[in-house]
Write an enzyme that holds these catalytic residues in place. Structure first.
Site, mmCIF file in Angstrom:
data_model
loop_
_atom_site.group_PDB
_atom_site.id
_atom_site.type_symbol
_atom_site.label_atom_id
_atom_site.label_comp_id
_atom_site.label_asym_id
_atom_site.label_seq_id
_atom_site.Cartn_x
_atom_site.Cartn_y
_atom_site.Cartn_z
ATOM 1 N N GLU A 14 0.947 -1.301 -0.097
ATOM 2 C CA GLU A 14 -0.053 0.486 0.067
ATOM 3 C C GLU A 14 1.279 1.473 0.117
ATOM 4 O O GLU A 14 2.525 1.698 0.100
ATOM 5 C CB GLU A 14 -0.868 -0.084 1.477
ATOM 6 C CG GLU A 14 -1.844 1.434 1.753
ATOM 7 C CD GLU A 14 -2.343 0.956 3.053
ATOM 8 O OE1 GLU A 14 -1.891 0.428 3.898
ATOM 9 O OE2 GLU A 14 -3.131 1.337 3.154
ATOM 10 N N LYS B 267 -9.410 2.264 -1.415
ATOM 11 C CA LYS B 267 -9.516 1.777 -0.205
ATOM 12 C C LYS B 267 -11.186 2.065 0.604
ATOM 13 O O LYS B 267 -11.317 3.001 0.781
ATOM 14 C CB LYS B 267 -8.398 1.276 0.844
ATOM 15 C CG LYS B 267 -8.764 1.192 1.802
ATOM 16 C CD LYS B 267 -6.974 1.150 2.863
ATOM 17 C CE LYS B 267 -6.831 0.702 3.693
ATOM 18 N NZ LYS B 267 -5.951 1.220 4.690
ATOM 19 N N CYS C 108 -5.298 -3.556 2.697
ATOM 20 C CA CYS C 108 -4.342 -3.336 4.055
ATOM 21 C C CYS C 108 -6.050 -3.606 4.637
ATOM 22 O O CYS C 108 -6.394 -4.818 4.860
ATOM 23 C CB CYS C 108 -3.509 -1.817 4.459
ATOM 24 S SG CYS C 108 -2.679 -2.358 5.788
ATOM 25 N N VAL D 290 -0.073 -2.431 10.750
ATOM 26 C CA VAL D 290 0.390 -2.315 11.983
ATOM 27 C C VAL D 290 0.161 -3.381 12.959
ATOM 28 O O VAL D 290 0.712 -3.512 14.390
ATOM 29 C CB VAL D 290 0.339 -0.731 12.215
ATOM 30 C CG1 VAL D 290 1.614 0.173 11.709
ATOM 31 C CG2 VAL D 290 -1.113 -0.500 12.114
#
Ligand code: ACM
Length: 272
Positions: free
Chosen positions: A40, A111, A149, A176
């Protein structure tokens, strides 16, 4: 014929578009694959310090620098590339993924599920979840879905792509949260598709807050197996041969087919 699918994992430098393009170009040069998925926001980095920083690197698609570079690499490699880029469309900014083919044709996914401060920077995607008909240079056809993501957190994303016929889901990421690498085998299994998650590694800081990106890019198969996985912190390209036909028979046993046996009438579409 199999399809050689790959993830490319590296650590983009914040706002250093030219440097990031040079890094990816050198990692891609030796790769022999039909489909390569990049992270990304691969040219810009992730943890934007301001909307001005984002606007500075966001590009129109397909005219921008990053897509132009992707078109040239795609032609040289004979491979379809899927990569995350910050998109500018008029006044709107999107966290987008482009699908770029050797003939130069480009499709865009924006997204849908924005994560953390992305919600203050980008518009949510307005193009839905899309599946594209692809063909390798050997003439093998496959159906490619894209998500980005945090879309992994919503099982509806991968399910929608499977219902639209995806064999493979390309998943550019800047992960993350720690849970995705162990969740993607489930997304693959519950939809009977291949998934290719291309994550970044490294860290970015803003005003004393640090985001650590967890690496662990991976390819998962329709049985939920992890076919290839990177480590947490190395620039790597992982390549696996897959047969898209393995994703098409969605039977679990002689009585169950994972998509046919859904009972949408029993599911809540929105409890509100
Ligand atoms: C993310 O969606 N980049 C965590």
């Amino acid at each position: 014929m199999p399809v050689r699918v790959a993830y490319l994992q590296f650590a983009p430098e914040y706002l250093e578009v030219d440097q990031n393009l040079a890094t990816v170009e050198s990692l891609l040069r030796p790769v022999k694959a039909d489909l390569v998925v990049l992270p990304e926001l691969f040219t810009s980095g992730y943890f934007f310090r301001s909307k001005e920083d984002l606007a500075h690197v966001a590009e129109p698609i397909p005219e921008g620098t990053s897509v132009t570079a992707l078109q040239s690499w795609s032609e040289q490699l004979g491979a379809t590339l899927v990569a995350g880029v910050p998109e500018r469309d008029g006044a709107n900014l999107y966290n987008s993924a482009v699908v770029v083919r050797p003939n130069g044709r480009v499709d865009t996914y924006r997204k849908v599920h924005l994560f953390y401060e992305e919600t203050t920077l980008f518009e949510p995607g307005d193009l839905g979840f899309q599946v594209f008909e692809e063909e390798t240079s050997d003439g093998t056809s496959y159906r490619l879905g894209t998500m980005v993501c945090f879309d992994w957190y919503y099982p509806e994303a991968a399910r929608t792509l499977a219902l639209k016929g995806a064999d493979l889901i390309a998943h550019p990421s800047n992960l993350v949260l720690p849970h995705c690498p162990d969740s993607m085998p489930v997304r693959a299994r519950e939809n009977h598709v291949f998934t290719i998650t291309a994550n970044r590694h490294g860290q970015e800081e803003k005003a004393g807050e640090t985001l650590e990106f967890i690496g662990l890019s991976e390819v998962c198969g329709p049985s939920g197996d992890i076919l290839e996985r990177a480590d947490e912190s190395t620039d790597t390209v992982g390549v696996v041969e897959v047969d898209p036909h393995d994703a098409r028979d969605r039977r679990i046993n002689k009585h169950n087919d994972v998509l046919r046996d859904r009972r949408p009438e029993a599911y809540a579409s929105d409890p509100n």
